[in-house]
Motif scaffolding. Structure first.
Motif, PDB file in Angstrom:
ATOM      1  N   PRO A 143      -1.857   6.642   1.737  1.00 31.42           N
ATOM      2  CA  PRO A 143      -0.601   6.478   0.991  1.00 31.42           C
ATOM      3  C   PRO A 143      -0.527   7.344  -0.270  1.00 31.42           C
ATOM      4  O   PRO A 143      -1.547   7.801  -0.778  1.00 31.42           O
ATOM      5  N   ALA A 144       0.703   7.534  -0.729  1.00 30.90           N
ATOM      6  CA  ALA A 144       0.890   8.185  -2.026  1.00 30.90           C
ATOM      7  C   ALA A 144       0.342   7.261  -3.097  1.00 30.90           C
ATOM      8  O   ALA A 144       0.551   6.044  -3.057  1.00 30.90           O
ATOM      9  N   THR A 145      -0.398   7.817  -4.040  1.00 37.89           N
ATOM     10  CA  THR A 145      -0.856   7.069  -5.214  1.00 37.89           C
ATOM     11  C   THR A 145      -0.358   7.864  -6.412  1.00 37.89           C
ATOM     12  O   THR A 145       0.836   8.142  -6.489  1.00 37.89           O
ATOM     13  N   THR A 151      -1.217  10.796  -6.457  1.00 42.04           N
ATOM     14  CA  THR A 151      -1.089  12.082  -5.742  1.00 42.04           C
ATOM     15  C   THR A 151      -0.356  11.822  -4.437  1.00 42.04           C
ATOM     16  O   THR A 151      -0.280  10.677  -3.982  1.00 42.04           O
ATOM     17  N   PRO A 152       0.198  12.854  -3.820  1.00 44.76           N
ATOM     18  CA  PRO A 152       0.976  12.649  -2.594  1.00 44.76           C
ATOM     19  C   PRO A 152       0.170  12.011  -1.472  1.00 44.76           C
ATOM     20  O   PRO A 152      -1.049  12.195  -1.392  1.00 44.76           O
ATOM     21  N   GLY A 153       0.861  11.290  -0.620  1.00 44.58           N
ATOM     22  CA  GLY A 153       0.244  10.704   0.566  1.00 44.58           C
ATOM     23  C   GLY A 153       0.458  11.595   1.777  1.00 44.58           C
ATOM     24  O   GLY A 153       1.026  12.691   1.676  1.00 44.58           O
TER      25      GLY A 153
END
Lengths: 174, 570
Positions: free
Chosen positions: A47-49, A51-53
C-alpha cells in the motif's frame, strides 16, 4: 552517477523506460473491471504509505504484462479466475466487495488466501504476490529513491566493514 | 565481355581475406591491415558498431519491459539458445536463434552462436588465462590426440603482444601451471575469498587460489586510450556491449583499429559457402559467399585466407570446400578434418556457506572472480583419469527481506533487507580428451536456409569426464571443508556439451600431415595460403578459457604469413 562520466552515457531515445502506456498489454488480458480489481489487490499487498504503493507505480500493469508475455498460458486463467472469485470471497469474509473493504479487512482476506487449501486460490495468490513484489522492487521509483540502485558502481571493494557500509547507503538496492 | 570480367575480378581482389570478425578474426584483421595488406573481412551476420549498436547497454533494470526475462514465445521458439546463461531480454539481439542456422544433433549438443560483426567477443566471459608447457605437453605425455607442434616458448611473446593491446587484468602469481602475463592491476578479493586462499595454501603445496585474469581495463594505458577505450566501470552487464570499451571485444578494439588503417573492407551479411581451390596453382584463390540479403553467390579473391569462422563453422567451411583435388574437404588429405573435436566440461559445481567474517561485506560489483588452476596430473599421471580441471570460485553476501506478510508490514520489510551470511560457490572447467569418435560432418541431405549442408555434430562426454566430475566434487568439498565452509552441496547439471561455448578442434595442429590439418604456423599442411587460427585449430583443450590463446595464435600466424608473402612464398 551518470553525471560523473559525462556525455558518454546520456540516454538515447530507445531507452525511455517503461511507463504505464508502454507496458499496457495488447491484447488486453483483463477486462476494465478486472484490471481495476487487480490494481486494488496489488495496492493491498504493497500500500501507499509516505511513499507510493503498488497501484500508484502501475505494478498491476506490470503483473499483466508478465503473465501475458512470459508466463505459461495457464497463468492467464489463474489470474482471471482468481480475480473473478475475489469479490465473492470478500462478501463471505466481510460482507462487501473486495475494494469496499478497509485495509485491515483486505489484508486479512489475503492472509486467508495465502493459507487456502484450495490449490487455485493459493496459486493465484502466490502468482500475483510474487509479481507484485518483483514489479514494485524493480520499479524506477523504488530503485531510484528507496533502494538507491547503482547502475555504474565504478568499483569493487572486497572487504568493507558492515558498519561503515550501513552508514554510507541505506541499502544496496539489488 | 572478357574485359568486363577481368575488371570485376580485379575489383573483388584483395591481398587477404579474413572469414569471421569475432575474437580471432578481429585480430587477423588488425594484424594483416596493420602490416599493410588490403584485407576483406567477411562476416555472415549484420554489422554491429561499437556503442551505437548496443541498444540495451544503457538501459536501467526497470526499462526492460519484462525485467530481462525472456518472452514465452522466444523461449518456446528457441529451446537451445534459451539454455545459455547470457541470453536474456537485453541480449537477444546478439545470439543466433535456433531456426536461423539449423544443425543436426547426432548426439545432444547446444551450439551457442553470435552471428554479427564482433561475433561472440561481445558476449564472452572475458577470462584470459595463459597456457603453459604443462598444457602443450599433454597429448604427447599422456598419449592421446597428437603432439602439439608448438610449445610455450613459441607463443609466450605473442601472449604478451595481444595482452598489452587487449588489456588484461591480473596478478603476477608466479605459478608454473599458469604463466604470468602483461597485467593491468588485478580485481580485489573479498575477505572470505582471501580466507579460502590462505586455507588452501596452508593445506596443499600444489593448489593455488588466484584472482582470475580477465580482459578488463582496470587501469587504462595509452594504447587503450588510442583505441577509444576507457576504464571498466564495474557495471557487470558486459554481454550487452560496453560503451566504455571496458572489456575487450572486436567491436571496441581490433575492428575499429583495422578500419583506421584504411586497408580494411568489412563486408557483413556475407555467408561463406566455401574456399576456392585452384588446382593449377595448387593453392586457394578466394572465397565464395552467399549474400544474406540478395541470396546471390559471389566470389572474392586474395593471396592469403584466414579462416576464423569460430570452431565449428570453420570445420563446416572446410568440409564444404570440395574440389577434384580435395573431395573430402579442403586440405583434408589425412582424413582427420572434423575429427578429434573437444570442449570443456562445465557440468559440475559446489556451493556452501560460511559463518565467519560477518563484520565485513563488499561494495560495488566485480566482473571477475578467483580461479583455481589445474592441480591434477600436472607433473605426472597420478589419477584414474587423464588430465584435470581448473575451477572458478567466488564468495558473496546478499541482502534478503522477509516477504511473508502483506500490506504496510511487507513494504517495510522489503525496504529494509537484512544482510545475509556468506555464500561460496565454484564451477569446474574440465579438459576433455579429443577423440576420433567426437566428430563433425556434413549432413548428406539436410541444407540450411542458404542451401549449404547442415553440420552434423556428434560430440559426447565419456567415462573420463564422469570420473573427473567426481574428483572435482570430492576435492572442492575437501577444500571447502578445510576452509570451514558449511552446508556444502555438489551438483552435476548433466548439461549437454556446447553450453561451455568452448568447442574446439576438428582442424587440429600437428607435426605430421598424415595425422593433422595444420602445421605449427596454423597453415593447412596441404594448402599453404590458408590459415585457421580459431578454436578449430586446437590439438587439445586443456582447462584454460581459450580465447586468449586464439588471439595469440592469430597474431603469430599473421606475422608469419606476411613475412612469407614478402619472401614470395605465398
Amino acid at each position: 552517477m551518470a553525471g560523473a562520466v559525462g556525455g558518454l552515457i546520456s540516454l538515447p531515445a530507445w531507452a525511455n523506460g517503461w511507463t504505464a502506456d508502454t507496458v499496457r498489454s495488447t491484447p488486453q488480458l483483463l477486462s476494465r473491471s478486472q484490471d481495476g480489481l487487480l490494481a486494488e489487490l496489488v495496492e493491498t499487498i504493497i500500500p501507499a504509505t509516505d511513499t507510493p504503493g503498488a497501484k500508484g507505480l502501475n505494478v498491476h500493469q506490470f503483473v499483466q504484462k508478465m503473465i501475458t508475455d512470459c508466463y505459461p498460458v495457464t497463468a492467464q486463467n489463474t489470474l482471471r479466475n482468481g480475480l473473478d472469485s475475489l469479490d465473492g470471497l470478500a462478501k463471505t469474509a466481510y460482507g462487501n466487495s473486495f475494494a469496499g473493504g478497509d485495509a485491515a479487512q483486505r489484508t486479512a482476506l489475503l492472509t486467508q488466501l495465502s493459507q487456502s487449501t484450495d490449490a487455485g486460490q493459493k496459486e493465484f495468490y502466490s502468482l500475483v504476490k510474487g509479481l507484485t513484489v518483483r514489479g514494485y522492487m524493480s520499479s524506477e521509483y523504488v530503485m531510484t529513491n528507496l533502494t538507491h540502485y547503482q547502475f555504474i558502481p565504478g568499483h569493487y571493494y572486497g572487504c568493507v566493514p558492515v558498519a561503515q557500509k550501513n552508514q554510507k547507503t541505506t541499502s544496496q538496492g539489488k | 565481355m572478357s574485359y568486363i570480367n577481368i575488371d570485376a575480378q580485379a575489383q573483388n581482389t584483395y591481398d587477404a581475406i579474413v572469414i569471421g570478425s569475432g575474437i580471432s578474426g578481429g585480430w587477423a584483421a588488425k594484424e594483416l591491415t596493420g602490416k599493410g595488406l588490403r584485407t576483406l573481412v567477411l562476416e555472415r551476420g549484420r554489422d554491429v558498431r561499437h556503442v551505437t549498436d548496443y541498444p540495451s547497454t544503457n538501459m536501467q533494470p526497470w526499462e526492460f519491459e519484462h525485467r530481462n526475462q525472456l518472452k514465452r514465445e522466444v523461449r518456446e521458439a528457441n529451446p537451445i539458445i534459451s539454455k545459455c546463461y547470457a541470453f536474456y531480454e537485453g541480449t537477444e539481439q546478439f545470439f543466433v536463434k535456433d531456426a536461423e542456422h539449423p544443425y543436426v544433433q547426432d548426439k545432444p549438443f547446444d551450439w551457442i552462436r553470435g552471428y554479427q560483426v564482433g561475433g561472440k567477443s561481445l558476449m564472452w566471459a572475458r577470462q584470459t588465462q595463459r597456457w603453459s608447457d604443462f598444457d602443450f605437453d599433454g597429448p604427447a605425455r599422456d598419449g592421446f590426440a597428437v603432439d602439439w607442434p608448438i610449445r610455450y616458448a613459441d607463443i609466450a611473446p605473442w601472449y604478451s603482444y595481444v595482452e598489452k593491446f587487449a588489456g588484461i587484468s591480473g596478478n603476477k602469481d608466479g605459478i608454473a601451471t599458469l604463466p604470468d602475463g602483461e597485467f593491468l592491476p588485478p580485481h580485489e578479493w573479498n575477505c572470505v575469498e582471501k580466507h579460502f586462499q590462505k586455507k588452501v595454501a596452508g593445506k596443499y603445496n600444489d593448489r593455488h587460489v588466484i584472482m582470475g585474469r580477465a580482459a578488463h581495463i582496470t587501469k587504462p594505458q595509452p594504447i587503450h586510450f588510442q583505441q577509444g577505450r576507457a576504464q571498466c566501470q564495474h557495471r557487470t552487464i558486459c554481454e550487452r556491449g560496453c560503451p566504455f570499451g571496458g572489456y575487450f571485444s572486436s567491436n571496441s578494439s581490433t575492428i575499429p583499429w583495422a578500419a583506421k588503417t584504411g586497408k580494411m573492407t568489412l563486408r557483413p551479411n556475407s555467408v561463406v559457402h566455401s574456399i576456392i581451390y585452384d588446382e593449377k596453382k595448387g593453392k586457394a584463390t578466394g572465397v565464395r559467399i552467399i549474400d544474406a540479403d540478395t541470396k546471390q553467390m559471389q566470389e572474392f579473391y586474395a593471396r592469403i585466407i584466414f579462416l576464423n569462422a569460430a570452431a565449428l563453422n570453420s570445420n563446416l567451411v572446410l568440409l564444404n570446400s570440395t574440389s577434384n583435388r580435395f573431395q573430402n574437404g579442403l586440405g583434408n588429405d589425412s582424413g582427420v578434418l572434423g575429427k578429434y573435436a573437444a570442449f570443456h566440461n562445465y557440468r559440475a559445481g559446489v556451493s556452501g556457506e560460511y559463518d565467519g567474517d560477518l563484520d565485513s561485506t563488499t561494495d560495488g560489483r566485480r566482473p571477475n572472480s578467483p580461479y583455481i588452476p589445474r592441480f591434477r596430473n600436472v607433473h605426472k599421471q597420478e589419477m584414474g583419469f587423464l588430465r584435470g580441471y581448473a575451477a572458478g570460485f567466488s564468495a558473496g553476501r546478499i541482502s534478503r527481506s522477509d516477504q511473508s506478510g502483506v500490506g504496510a508490514d511487507l513494504k517495510e520489510s522489503l525496504l529494509n533487507p537484512k544482510l545475509g551470511g556468506w555464500h561460496v560457490g565454484s564451477h569446474m572447467m574440465g579438459e576433455t580428451i579429443p577423440k576420433e569418435t567426437n566428430y563433425l560432418a556434413l549432413d548428406p541431405n539436410l541444407k540450411d536456409p542458404f542451401g549449404i549442408p547442415q553440420l552434423k555434430i556428434s560430440i559426447a562426454y565419456d567415462d573420463n569426464d564422469d570420473k573427473m566430475v567426481k574428483d572435482y566434487q570430492e576435492q572442492l568439498t575437501e577444500m571447502f571443508t578445510e576452509a570451514g565452509f558449511t552446508n556444502i552441496r555438489v551438483r552435476d547439471s548433466h548439461a549437454s556439451p556446447g553450453l561451455d561455448i568452448h568447442e574446439m578442434g576438428g582442424v587440429r595442429m600437428g607435426k605430421d600431415p598424415k595425422t593433422s590439418m595444420l602445421n605449427k604456423w596454423n597453415q593447412l599442411h596441404a594448402v599453404k595460403n590458408v590459415f585457421v587460427t580459431d578454436g578449430a585449430c586446437m590439438t587439445s583443450t586443456s582447462t584454460q578459457n581459450p580465447s586468449l590463446t586464439y588471439m595469440a595464435l592469430t597474431a603469430r600466424a599473421a606475422d608469419y604469413a606476411v613475412k612469407e608473402m614478402k619472401k614470395g612464398n605465398m
